[in-house]
Scaffold this active site. Structure first.
Site, short mmCIF file in Angstrom:
data_model
loop_
_atom_site.label_atom_id
_atom_site.label_comp_id
_atom_site.label_asym_id
_atom_site.label_seq_id
_atom_site.Cartn_x
_atom_site.Cartn_y
_atom_site.Cartn_z
N TYR A 21 -7.86 63.21 -7.85
CA TYR A 21 -7.04 62.29 -7.53
C TYR A 21 -5.51 62.56 -7.91
CZ TYR A 21 -8.12 61.36 -12.40
OH TYR A 21 -8.21 61.26 -13.88
N GLY A 66 2.03 68.31 -13.24
CA GLY A 66 1.48 69.60 -13.65
C GLY A 66 0.70 69.47 -15.09
N SER A 122 -5.54 62.82 -21.58
CA SER A 122 -6.26 62.37 -20.46
C SER A 122 -7.76 62.20 -20.70
CB SER A 122 -5.77 63.02 -19.19
OG SER A 122 -4.36 62.98 -18.71
N LEU A 195 -3.37 56.29 -7.81
CA LEU A 195 -2.24 56.32 -6.71
C LEU A 195 -2.96 57.10 -5.57
CD1 LEU A 195 1.00 56.68 -8.72
CD2 LEU A 195 -0.05 54.48 -7.75
N ASP A 277 9.18 59.83 -11.81
CA ASP A 277 7.78 60.52 -11.66
C ASP A 277 7.26 60.47 -10.54
OD1 ASP A 277 6.25 62.65 -12.57
OD2 ASP A 277 5.03 61.15 -13.43
N CYS A 317 5.88 36.80 -3.17
CA CYS A 317 5.86 36.84 -4.55
C CYS A 317 6.61 36.08 -5.33
CB CYS A 317 6.67 38.48 -4.84
SG CYS A 317 5.35 39.66 -4.56
#
Length: 347
Positions: A21, A66, A122, A195, A277, A317
């Protein structure tokens, strides 16, 4: 001058895992230059020098990829040398790194502890869940190697938190994952929504996080977290911590909860600077740190446009009773844009 926060990618998109992912892999695929290689020491020195000349009060240096550890430990030792050399104003320094943990050994762990790095590692839960998507080039799971690294962190007293990507599998098994994290005494948790690739309609992959699955995840996680808090069993979950702070009148510290974007100064290995990012792509290139300063980068046409576009809020919203907490959510969850403007948050 204000405080400053910088995110560096010293190994560009290079990585020793092939997580199915990975959002940054999909980002690099749509750039003219997919991989910028390894950051040169001269570029690193320029970044540190300009940052510490610009910043007042506090300066945050973070490393991401990375996989940033692929640049090698000597690179980070030089980084500390540059900080000592150029911090003539005695700015308070915060150093952080996000890693998959694969190359960490005793020397790495000792260095991170001695130099007060906050490490985000992670880990998507227990072995069966983590290894389903976080694999290497030979499709081997990485769970055992990550847990070994965490043991090294505990041995050397490295300050770390857990970064867990909320994909469809994680969301489905959040009770099991939260129990696993508590069993291992992981008390500082960040759950990051998965994402889908940029410019694609979301929901097209087995791992894709759907609104229904995310709602299930949030409600179940909150109930377990709240029950622990009421029992005096304190666990920090960054998203919930921010919501509580906002209810008490404090501003959120997570950029995706502010309601609009700001210029974050993400620096690729070649010195190229981007505002976020999630958007390290040619369209949002601000310039190069080698020949531009932070004020000039922030005030570039691309920098100003990036912030301005994010201010658009879907009318639905503003009519919602939770808007003061949600604020429309992260811009990246409002892709693909319609007529150049963010749409309603997918999640």
């Amino acid at each position: 001058m204000p405080p400053l926060s910088i995110l560096m990618k010293p190994a560009s998109g290079n990585c020793n895992l092939r997580c199915k992912y990975c959002f940054y892999h999909s980002v690099t695929e749509i750039r003219e230059v997919e991989n910028y290689g390894m950051m040169k020491l001269g570029t690193l020195e320029t970044i540190v020098q300009k940052a510490l000349q610009f910043a007042d009060g506090i300066c945050m240096f973070a490393f991401q990829g990375g996989e940033p550890t692929l640049r090698g430990l000597d690179f980070y030792k030089k980084f500390i040398e540059f900080q000592k050399k150029y911090n003539t104003k005695n700015v308070r320094l915060n150093n952080a790194i996000q890693t998959n943990g694969i190359v960490i050994d005793d020397e790495w762990a000792e260095f991170l502890a001695e130099n007060n790095f906050l490490v985000g590692i992670s880990l998507d839960g227990p072995k069966d869940i983590h290894d389903s998507l976080r694999v290497d080039a030979k499709n081997r799971g990485s769970f055992n190697r990550v847990m070994n690294t965490i043991s090294l962190f505990n041995k050397h007293r490295v300050e770390f938190n857990i970064l867990c990507v909320v994909n469809s599998y994680v969301a489905r098994h959040i009770n099991k994952i939260y129990t696993f994290f508590k069993k291992n005494n992981f008390r500082y948790l960040q759950f990051i929504p998965c994402l889908d690739p940029l410019n694609e309609e979301p929901g097209g992959y087995d791992y894709s996080l759907t609104p229904e699955r995310y709602a299930y995840f949030l409600k179940n996680l909150f109930d377990m977290w709240y029950d622990d808090i009421m029992k005096g069993n304190m666990v920090s979950i960054r998203y919930f911590d921010n919501l509580v702070g906002m209810l008490m009148g404090y501003p959120p510290e997570v950029c995706g909860m502010i309601g609009q974007c700001s210029c974050q100064f993400v620096i690729e290995a070649d010195g190229g600077v981007y505002p976020c990012d999630f958007y390290v792509i040619d369209e949002w290139y601000l310039g190069n740190i080698e020949n531009m300063g932070f004020v000039e980068l922030k005030n570039s046409d691309a920098g100003k446009k990036f912030v301005e576009v994010s201010k658009h809020i879907d009318p639905r919203c503003t009519e919602c009773k939770w808007f003061t907490l949600c604020r429309g959510g992260c811009r990246r969850a409002r892709e693909p844009f319609a007529e150049g403007k963010p749409v309603l948050n997918y999640l």
